[in-house]
Design a protein around this motif. Structure first.
Motif, mmCIF file in Angstrom:
data_model
loop_
_atom_site.group_PDB
_atom_site.id
_atom_site.type_symbol
_atom_site.label_atom_id
_atom_site.label_comp_id
_atom_site.label_asym_id
_atom_site.label_seq_id
_atom_site.Cartn_x
_atom_site.Cartn_y
_atom_site.Cartn_z
ATOM 1 N N VAL A 115 0.713 -1.190 0.026
ATOM 2 C CA VAL A 115 -0.170 0.071 -0.132
ATOM 3 C C VAL A 115 0.850 1.304 0.054
ATOM 4 O O VAL A 115 1.888 1.275 0.667
ATOM 5 N N SER A 116 0.417 2.178 -0.811
ATOM 6 C CA SER A 116 1.225 3.403 -0.692
ATOM 7 C C SER A 116 0.149 4.771 -0.653
ATOM 8 O O SER A 116 -1.003 4.589 -0.906
ATOM 9 N N TRP A 117 1.028 5.670 -0.367
ATOM 10 C CA TRP A 117 -0.069 7.028 0.002
ATOM 11 C C TRP A 117 1.052 8.129 -0.083
ATOM 12 O O TRP A 117 2.182 8.112 0.387
ATOM 13 N N LYS A 118 0.278 9.321 -0.664
ATOM 14 C CA LYS A 118 0.975 10.437 -0.781
ATOM 15 C C LYS A 118 0.103 11.497 -0.248
ATOM 16 O O LYS A 118 -0.678 11.764 -0.793
ATOM 17 N N SER A 119 0.700 12.339 0.688
ATOM 18 C CA SER A 119 -0.009 13.559 1.241
ATOM 19 C C SER A 119 -0.312 14.492 0.161
ATOM 20 O O SER A 119 -1.348 15.138 0.249
ATOM 21 N N ALA A 120 0.499 14.943 -0.639
ATOM 22 C CA ALA A 120 0.213 15.945 -1.742
ATOM 23 C C ALA A 120 -1.052 15.628 -2.501
ATOM 24 O O ALA A 120 -1.781 16.592 -2.867
ATOM 25 N N SER A 121 -1.287 14.394 -2.828
ATOM 26 C CA SER A 121 -2.378 14.160 -3.706
ATOM 27 C C SER A 121 -3.442 13.333 -2.888
ATOM 28 O O SER A 121 -4.455 13.553 -3.408
ATOM 29 N N GLY A 122 -3.064 12.827 -1.796
ATOM 30 C CA GLY A 122 -4.161 12.301 -1.068
ATOM 31 C C GLY A 122 -4.487 11.010 -1.552
ATOM 32 O O GLY A 122 -5.440 10.521 -1.099
ATOM 33 N N ILE A 123 -3.694 10.410 -2.432
ATOM 34 C CA ILE A 123 -4.053 9.236 -3.099
ATOM 35 C C ILE A 123 -3.317 7.913 -2.343
ATOM 36 O O ILE A 123 -2.245 7.775 -2.336
ATOM 37 N N ALA A 124 -4.239 7.074 -2.110
ATOM 38 C CA ALA A 124 -3.862 5.853 -1.454
ATOM 39 C C ALA A 124 -3.819 4.722 -2.536
ATOM 40 O O ALA A 124 -5.134 4.626 -3.229
ATOM 41 N N GLU A 125 -3.027 3.730 -2.573
ATOM 42 C CA GLU A 125 -3.105 2.727 -3.795
ATOM 43 C C GLU A 125 -2.705 1.428 -3.019
ATOM 44 O O GLU A 125 -1.787 1.392 -2.325
ATOM 45 N N LEU A 126 -3.538 0.208 -3.179
ATOM 46 C CA LEU A 126 -3.177 -1.007 -2.611
ATOM 47 C C LEU A 126 -3.269 -2.132 -3.788
ATOM 48 O O LEU A 126 -3.905 -2.011 -4.913
ATOM 49 N N ARG A 127 -2.086 -2.700 -3.813
ATOM 50 C CA ARG A 127 -1.854 -3.825 -4.560
ATOM 51 C C ARG A 127 -1.918 -5.310 -3.691
ATOM 52 O O ARG A 127 -1.220 -5.268 -2.631
ATOM 53 N N VAL A 128 -2.452 -6.087 -4.361
ATOM 54 C CA VAL A 128 -2.592 -7.509 -3.556
ATOM 55 C C VAL A 128 -2.134 -8.442 -4.537
ATOM 56 O O VAL A 128 -2.457 -8.661 -5.630
#
Length: 217
Positions: A115-128
């Motif tokens: 899982v990744s997240w970036k404050s500047a964009s507010g986008i969280a991404e999950l890979r399984v």
């Protein structure tokens, strides 16, 4: 001077029962439901996080809810929490605010989560298991606190404690890594351990309660 300071800090951790090890090929085994068993992780660097990538692998036959990774500060219990509501339903909390990702999974298969997240964009991404699950908007502009209690196997309802056995993890966890930046998940290999915050090849930790370290079968 910096090397000397790092050496002093490491000796302090070890004197308090902390262990630093290369855990390649090893797993943490949580054999049974408990409100005590957990592993405390000590980050290599303590700093506020405006972005991160977290990867880990796990295997369990639980069908109830449980915590996989709990990062708590004194002001915010769920500063960063990766939680499983039920098989195939993952909840990511940042600053006590959560989003849910859903994916079809076998209830007994091993999983590789990133899982990744970036404050500047507010986008969280999950890979399984290397496949994208989705992207969600979460806590744009937020920053994770630096002074954190990081725990595997339990959800923290207060800083470092107040565990609930019904949310405890039972099974195996391994290959845990945390970076202070977004790693392109599509390029994430299945055996990368070199997080600059948590590194499975040089992990400083303390296991408490009934937790066993064993070679991965």
């Amino acid at each position: 001077m910096e090397k000397l300071l790092l050496g002093v800090l490491l000796l302090t951790f070890l004197s308090e029962g902390m262990t630093q090890k290369d855990l390649r090929g090893k797993v943490f085994i949580f054999p049974k439901e408990s409100n005590k068993a957990h592993v405390s992780l000590i980050p290599r660097v303590k700093k506020p996080l405006k972005s991160f990538t977290l990867c880990l692998k796990a295997s369990t036959d639980l069908t109830r809810s449980y915590s996989l990774f709990s990062y708590s500060t004194r002001s915010t219990d769920n500063e960063l929490l990766l939680f499983v509501n039920k098989v195939g339903e993952y909840k990511l909390y940042i600053g006590n605010t959560g989003v849910t990702f859903k994916v079809s999974l076998s209830p007994y298969a091993s999983i590789h989560l990133c899982v990744s997240w970036k404050s500047a964009s507010g986008i969280a991404e999950l890979r399984v298991n290397g496949k994208p699950v989705g992207r969600k908007r979460l806590r744009k502009g937020y920053s994770l606190g630096a002074e954190a209690s990081i725990i595997l196997g339990q959800e923290q309802h207060s800083f470092g404690g107040r565990f609930d056995a019904k949310q405890s993890f039972v099974g195996k966890i391994w290959d845990v890594s945390l970076w202070d930046h977004v790693v392109p998940l599509k390029n994430m290999c299945s055996s990368c351990y070199n997080g600059n915050i948590l590194n499975w090849r040089a992990l400083t930790y303390k296991a408490r309660g009934y937790v066993v370290v064993k070679p991965k079968l």
